[in-house]
Structures are given as structure tokens and as C-alpha cells.
Design a protein around this motif. Structure first.
Motif, PDB file in Angstrom:
ATOM      1  N   ALA A 151      50.011  45.638  34.157  1.00  0.00           N
ATOM      2  CA  ALA A 151      48.728  45.713  34.860  1.00  0.00           C
ATOM      3  C   ALA A 151      47.562  45.460  33.912  1.00  0.00           C
ATOM      4  O   ALA A 151      46.599  44.769  34.265  1.00  0.00           O
ATOM      5  N   GLU A 152      47.640  45.997  32.699  1.00  0.00           N
ATOM      6  CA  GLU A 152      46.565  45.794  31.730  1.00  0.00           C
ATOM      7  C   GLU A 152      46.400  44.319  31.374  1.00  0.00           C
ATOM      8  O   GLU A 152      45.304  43.866  31.053  1.00  0.00           O
ATOM      9  N   ARG A 153      47.503  43.558  31.467  1.00  0.00           N
ATOM     10  CA  ARG A 153      47.463  42.129  31.192  1.00  0.00           C
ATOM     11  C   ARG A 153      47.040  41.333  32.440  1.00  0.00           C
ATOM     12  O   ARG A 153      46.893  40.115  32.377  1.00  0.00           O
ATOM     13  N   GLY A 154      46.866  42.012  33.567  1.00  0.00           N
ATOM     14  CA  GLY A 154      46.490  41.329  34.802  1.00  0.00           C
ATOM     15  C   GLY A 154      47.677  40.800  35.569  1.00  0.00           C
ATOM     16  O   GLY A 154      47.526  39.913  36.415  1.00  0.00           O
ATOM     17  N   GLY A 155      48.876  41.329  35.304  1.00  0.00           N
ATOM     18  CA  GLY A 155      50.089  40.835  35.927  1.00  0.00           C
ATOM     19  C   GLY A 155      50.368  41.432  37.299  1.00  0.00           C
ATOM     20  O   GLY A 155      49.650  42.314  37.781  1.00  0.00           O
ATOM     21  N   VAL A 156      51.434  40.912  37.910  1.00  0.00           N
ATOM     22  CA  VAL A 156      51.845  41.339  39.252  1.00  0.00           C
ATOM     23  C   VAL A 156      53.365  41.476  39.271  1.00  0.00           C
ATOM     24  O   VAL A 156      54.074  40.645  38.686  1.00  0.00           O
ATOM     25  N   MET A 157      53.867  42.498  39.943  1.00  0.00           N
ATOM     26  CA  MET A 157      55.307  42.653  40.129  1.00  0.00           C
ATOM     27  C   MET A 157      55.644  42.552  41.616  1.00  0.00           C
ATOM     28  O   MET A 157      54.916  43.058  42.468  1.00  0.00           O
ATOM     29  N   GLY A 158      56.749  41.860  41.922  1.00  0.00           N
ATOM     30  CA  GLY A 158      57.167  41.658  43.303  1.00  0.00           C
ATOM     31  C   GLY A 158      58.342  42.544  43.639  1.00  0.00           C
ATOM     32  O   GLY A 158      59.347  42.554  42.921  1.00  0.00           O
ATOM     33  N   MET A 159      58.246  43.279  44.747  1.00  0.00           N
ATOM     34  CA  MET A 159      59.287  44.229  45.105  1.00  0.00           C
ATOM     35  C   MET A 159      60.597  43.517  45.470  1.00  0.00           C
ATOM     36  O   MET A 159      60.624  42.594  46.285  1.00  0.00           O
ATOM     37  N   ASN A 160      61.672  43.989  44.851  1.00  0.00           N
ATOM     38  CA  ASN A 160      63.015  43.434  45.068  1.00  0.00           C
ATOM     39  C   ASN A 160      63.706  44.229  46.169  1.00  0.00           C
ATOM     40  O   ASN A 160      63.680  45.457  46.165  1.00  0.00           O
ATOM     41  N   PHE A 161      64.348  43.518  47.109  1.00  0.00           N
ATOM     42  CA  PHE A 161      64.997  44.186  48.238  1.00  0.00           C
ATOM     43  C   PHE A 161      66.460  44.549  47.964  1.00  0.00           C
ATOM     44  O   PHE A 161      67.143  45.053  48.860  1.00  0.00           O
TER      45      PHE A 161
END
Length: 244
Positions: free
Chosen positions: A147-157
Motif C-alpha cells: 500500500a505504501e508503494r501505491g500497489g493493489v492486491m486482487g482477491m483470490n477465490f
């Protein structure tokens, strides 16, 4: 590209934010090429540049097992991260403007990418390890660094990534709740992994059930703005920064 050509009325290949938005305006799926496991460059940055010219705009360095670039989560015993070649590849991806994907990389590899890369990056299909203790999920410290780097994580199903006993749309949204509580609503999205998992959580049996996530977010009191961020807005913001 052959698949896009056969389905050109529905799918449009894209390499930039503007092309993504053009596809949306045309009522089409925006298809962006990515590599999961950069073994395919065969140790040569020149091959990586060729893939870029062919339209690849996201690269995950490994797929769980070790390759010449880095160790994956399945090789955690070695406690290894990026190799010297891996460092060169990360630097070249930054220079080209390609999104780096940290899903599947070992924990030390993640921290090496934090040190080497200067751009926002994604964990395209990884959840919270605090909510479900699977090695493919991310620790709170990793989520905060992303988050500090401005990133995004996508939820895995993948059910084993969602809940050890009761994988469902509700327990998936528990991961979103935890991440939002940790770093706010600007760093989480959807990753699904429909093409890579043999089974699904209850309520997410196929892509037609995706609105169940929206309904659960609304039920839990998320604002319309935050729902839009989670359903794709956060990824779009990152793509605009990295891809241009």
C-alpha cells in the motif's frame, strides 16, 4: 491475439490506460497480456523487451517454484529471494513501464522487490494471511508495504486461500474487510483466478456470481465510491500510473 481476433466484437487487446478506457467505451472486454512465471525469457533481457513489443504489460517473476529469477513460495525452505538476474529484470520492467506481479513469489523475494522496484506493483491473486494462514496469502506487513508503494492486491477465490473450512463469498469479503481496516479502500480489488482453481467458494461458482461480492460489500456498509474502487477502480488507477 488469435482469440481476440476470433472474438473481436467482444474482446479488445490493450496496452495502456487509454486503450482500456476505449475498450470500455466500445462495450468490449479489455484484454491485457501478462506472463505468470518469467522462465520464458530464458535468462535474456532482450527476450523480455520482445515480449513488451508484443504487448505484454504485466509480469509475475515466478510461479511458485524457483526459476533463474527468484524463489517461489513452494521453495520457501531456501529462504531465497531475487537472483542477480531477477534484480535486472525488475529494473528493466520498471524502465519499460510493465506492472510487476508479486503473487507466487517467496516472502524474501517480495521484500527484494520492495527494495529494487520504484513503481507501484500488484499481487494479482493473493489474499490476507492473517485471515487465512496460507503461504500464498500476504502478511499484514507485506500488505502495508504494498500500500505504501501505491500497489493493489486482487482477491483470490481459491477456497484454501479464502477459509480453511467455510470458503464463501462472505468469508472472501472478510479478507477485504481486513485489508481495508489495515490500509484503507484504495489497495484492494478482485483477482478471482477462475482459470487456475479447480473449485470455488460458495456463492462464487462462476463469473456470473460476481455481483454477490457487490451485494455483500453493500450489505456491510461500503460506500458506492469504495465499491467502485474495489470492483476495478483501484487497478485502473495503478495501470494509469505504470502503463501510461
Amino acid at each position: 491475439y488469435s482469440e481476440c481476433e476470433r472474438n473481436r466484437d467482444a474482446i479488445q487487446p490493450v496496452t495502456s490506460y487509454d486503450e482500456i478506457m476505449e475498450a470500455v467505451r466500445n462495450g468490449k472486454v479489455a484484454a491485457m497480456l501478462s506472463i505468470e512465471g518469467a522462465d520464458v525469457i530464458e535468462g535474456r533481457l532482450s527476450v523480455l523487451r520482445t515480449f513488451y513489443r508484443l504487448g505484454v504489460r504485466m509480469v509475475g517473476l515466478v510461479h511458485s517454484l524457483r526459476n533463474p529469477l527468484a524463489d517461489g513460495v513452494a521453495d520457501a525452505r531456501t529462504r531465497g529471494g531475487l537472483s542477480e538476474l531477477g534484480v535486472q529484470v525488475v529494473e528493466e520492467l520498471d524502465r519499460l513501464g510493465v506492472v510487476i506481479d508479486v503473487s507466487h513469489i517467496s516472502d524474501p523475494g517480495f521484500w527484494d522487490i520492495i527494495e529494487v522496484s520504484k513503481r507501484p506493483f500488484v499481487a494479482s491473486h493473493s489474499n490476507s494471511r492473517s485471515v487465512c494462514p496460507h503461504p500464498r496469502n500476504m502478511t499484514d506487513e507485506m500488505i502495508q508495504a504494498l500500500a505504501e508503494r501505491g500497489g493493489v492486491m486482487g482477491m483470490n477465490f481459491a477456497p484454501s486461500f479464502v477459509h480453511p473450512k467455510e470458503p464463501s463469498v462472505e468469508t472472501l469479503v472478510d479478507h477485504i474487510d481486513h485489508i481495508v481496516g489495515l490500509v484503507g479502500p484504495d489497495h484492494v480489488g478482485l483477482g478471482s483466478d477462475f482459470d487456475g482453481i479447480p473449485s470455488t467458494p460458495r456463492g462464487l461458482e462462476d463469473a456470473a456470481r460476481m455481483p454477490n461480492i457487490t451485494a455483500e460489500l453493500v450489505r456491510r456498509g461500503y460506500s458506492e465510491e469504495d465499491v467502485r474502487k474495489i470492483l476495478g477502480g483501484n487497478h485502473l488507477k495503478l495501470f494509469r500510473k505504470v502503463l501510461g
